[in-house]
Design a protein around this motif. Sequence first.
Motif, mmCIF file in Angstrom:
data_model
loop_
_atom_site.group_PDB
_atom_site.id
_atom_site.type_symbol
_atom_site.label_atom_id
_atom_site.label_comp_id
_atom_site.label_asym_id
_atom_site.label_seq_id
_atom_site.Cartn_x
_atom_site.Cartn_y
_atom_site.Cartn_z
ATOM 1 N N PRO A 100 0.813 -1.226 0.000
ATOM 2 C CA PRO A 100 0.000 0.000 0.000
ATOM 3 C C PRO A 100 0.849 1.280 0.000
ATOM 4 N N GLU A 101 1.934 1.291 0.786
ATOM 5 C CA GLU A 101 2.796 2.469 0.823
ATOM 6 C C GLU A 101 3.537 2.646 -0.506
ATOM 7 N N ILE A 102 3.987 1.532 -1.076
ATOM 8 C CA ILE A 102 4.678 1.595 -2.366
ATOM 9 C C ILE A 102 3.737 2.120 -3.438
ATOM 10 N N ASN A 103 2.483 1.662 -3.425
ATOM 11 C CA ASN A 103 1.509 2.130 -4.409
ATOM 12 C C ASN A 103 1.228 3.624 -4.264
ATOM 13 N N LYS A 104 1.167 4.108 -3.016
ATOM 14 C CA LYS A 104 0.964 5.544 -2.794
ATOM 15 C C LYS A 104 2.126 6.348 -3.383
ATOM 16 N N ILE A 105 3.343 5.869 -3.167
ATOM 17 C CA ILE A 105 4.523 6.560 -3.696
ATOM 18 C C ILE A 105 4.507 6.535 -5.216
ATOM 19 N N LYS A 106 4.195 5.381 -5.797
ATOM 20 C CA LYS A 106 4.136 5.267 -7.254
ATOM 21 C C LYS A 106 3.090 6.213 -7.835
ATOM 22 N N GLN A 107 1.936 6.268 -7.202
ATOM 23 C CA GLN A 107 0.862 7.147 -7.675
ATOM 24 C C GLN A 107 1.285 8.607 -7.589
ATOM 25 N N SER A 108 1.936 8.972 -6.504
ATOM 26 C CA SER A 108 2.402 10.345 -6.332
ATOM 27 C C SER A 108 3.440 10.714 -7.384
ATOM 28 N N VAL A 109 4.382 9.816 -7.643
ATOM 29 C CA VAL A 109 5.423 10.071 -8.646
ATOM 30 C C VAL A 109 4.803 10.168 -10.033
ATOM 31 N N THR A 110 3.890 9.256 -10.343
ATOM 32 C CA THR A 110 3.229 9.269 -11.652
ATOM 33 C C THR A 110 2.471 10.576 -11.856
ATOM 34 N N GLN A 111 1.760 11.002 -10.833
ATOM 35 C CA GLN A 111 1.005 12.252 -10.907
ATOM 36 C C GLN A 111 1.946 13.440 -11.104
ATOM 37 N N SER A 112 3.043 13.449 -10.381
ATOM 38 C CA SER A 112 4.014 14.534 -10.499
ATOM 39 C C SER A 112 4.643 14.581 -11.892
ATOM 40 N N VAL A 113 4.998 13.409 -12.423
ATOM 41 C CA VAL A 113 5.598 13.343 -13.764
ATOM 42 C C VAL A 113 4.590 13.802 -14.813
ATOM 43 N N THR A 114 3.352 13.367 -14.677
ATOM 44 C CA THR A 114 2.308 13.769 -15.624
ATOM 45 C C THR A 114 2.100 15.275 -15.587
ATOM 46 N N GLN A 115 2.041 15.854 -14.412
ATOM 47 C CA GLN A 115 1.880 17.305 -14.295
ATOM 48 C C GLN A 115 3.043 18.047 -14.934
ATOM 49 N N SER A 116 4.239 17.513 -14.739
ATOM 50 C CA SER A 116 5.426 18.123 -15.339
ATOM 51 C C SER A 116 5.372 18.039 -16.862
ATOM 52 N N LYS A 117 4.957 16.890 -17.386
ATOM 53 C CA LYS A 117 4.825 16.727 -18.839
ATOM 54 C C LYS A 117 3.808 17.698 -19.412
ATOM 55 N N ILE A 118 2.681 17.824 -18.725
ATOM 56 C CA ILE A 118 1.633 18.734 -19.199
ATOM 57 C C ILE A 118 2.139 20.167 -19.194
ATOM 58 N N ALA A 119 2.816 20.566 -18.121
ATOM 59 C CA ALA A 119 3.350 21.931 -18.035
ATOM 60 C C ALA A 119 4.364 22.177 -19.154
ATOM 61 N N SER A 120 5.214 21.198 -19.447
ATOM 62 C CA SER A 120 6.196 21.343 -20.535
ATOM 63 C C SER A 120 5.501 21.435 -21.882
ATOM 64 N N ALA A 121 4.461 20.626 -22.073
ATOM 65 C CA ALA A 121 3.714 20.666 -23.335
ATOM 66 C C ALA A 121 3.061 22.027 -23.522
ATOM 67 N N VAL A 122 2.451 22.555 -22.476
ATOM 68 C CA VAL A 122 1.802 23.875 -22.560
ATOM 69 C C VAL A 122 2.832 24.946 -22.902
ATOM 70 N N LYS A 123 4.008 24.894 -22.275
ATOM 71 C CA LYS A 123 5.064 25.866 -22.578
ATOM 72 C C LYS A 123 5.488 25.761 -24.041
ATOM 73 N N SER A 124 5.669 24.539 -24.520
ATOM 74 C CA SER A 124 6.059 24.346 -25.927
ATOM 75 C C SER A 124 4.983 24.861 -26.868
ATOM 76 N N PHE A 125 3.721 24.581 -26.579
ATOM 77 C CA PHE A 125 2.637 25.069 -27.419
ATOM 78 C C PHE A 125 2.635 26.595 -27.464
ATOM 79 N N ARG A 126 2.857 27.203 -26.305
ATOM 80 C CA ARG A 126 2.883 28.676 -26.247
ATOM 81 C C ARG A 126 4.057 29.223 -27.061
ATOM 82 N N ASP A 127 5.215 28.529 -26.975
ATOM 83 C CA ASP A 127 6.389 28.956 -27.743
ATOM 84 C C ASP A 127 6.109 28.937 -29.245
ATOM 85 N N PHE A 128 5.235 28.036 -29.671
ATOM 86 C CA PHE A 128 4.872 27.956 -31.087
ATOM 87 C C PHE A 128 3.667 28.833 -31.422
#
Length: 154
Positions: A100-128
């Motif tokens: 259960p603790e490992i799954n919580k950590i995995k979920q948190s990391v996945t969510q953080s990575v996804t948010q980072s990807k989305i933020a990078s995509a938005v920045k790239s779209f704005r740059d274009f």
Amino acid sequence: MEKPYPGIYYVKNKVLFQTQILVAKELDLDNHTWLKALSARMKRDDMEHLLHKIEALKPGFDRELADAILQITVQANKRAIDEWKGDEHMCQALMEIMEPEINKIKQSVTQSVTQSKIASAVKSFRDFGISNSNIKDTLIRNFGLSAEEAEKYL
């Protein structure tokens, strides 16, 4: 001195208050698993017994208390635990308990990575020079976001 159980002694006379002395190596494993687990000199069989007891508990308050004891036990017996890491059975039991603790950590990391990807995509779209409306539609389509979630990234 009184000895109600193996490894448990009560000092009653000539003391200001009643005192209890625990001798971990004398404790009965079946009756005093949780007390024995607090020792810094756990044996492999004792640890396996503890892990099986924890596995048998259902999620809830008792499981949380058992997990707290397990954390103390692991810290106090770090050297022995490092030696047991190669044992597949021991590792599997620990992994099941920690899942259960490992799954919580995995979920948190996945969510953080996804948010980072989305933020990078938005920045790239704005740059274009892509409009917010098109960025929002792309986020909804590619990341499965709701309109409200996508709007937060703009």
